[in-house]
Write an enzyme that holds these catalytic residues in place. Sequence first.
Site: not given
Length: 150
Positions: A25, A75, A136
């Site tokens: 990550c 986005h 998530e």
Amino acid sequence: MSKIRITKQFTFETGHALYGYDGKCKNVHGHSYKLSVTVIGSPISDSNNVKFGMVIDFTDLKKIVKEEVVDQFDHATVFNKNTPHIELAKELQNRNHHVILVNYQPTSENMVIDFAERITKRLPENISLFSLKLQETDSSFAEWYASDNN
């Protein structure tokens, strides 16, 4: 009057990177987030009110969450502005990408705290944010409860 909880769910796509993290990550990547927003209040008891029987109109709750969270984060790529990711953020912004710079490591845990603050300030006086659940992935999520944060 009875207190009732109502929940509305939202989805949005957001990219992020965790600077200094010791796993995958640390790289820029994205998630299809699912956000469940639960508020609590008493249903409107005035039979002359067009919202009679509602705690809050789902449409009104949707407007708040869309404006404060979904429309902001959908986005977008989120970076902690206090890390070297700021260089990447500037490059992306120069190329007309939607970038959000925050004061925190953009983990689900910190994002859900941010979202709670954003939503709470917009709710009517008689309605309280009860909880948020930010998924998530299908198997990983962070939850925020008002009762844990008083």
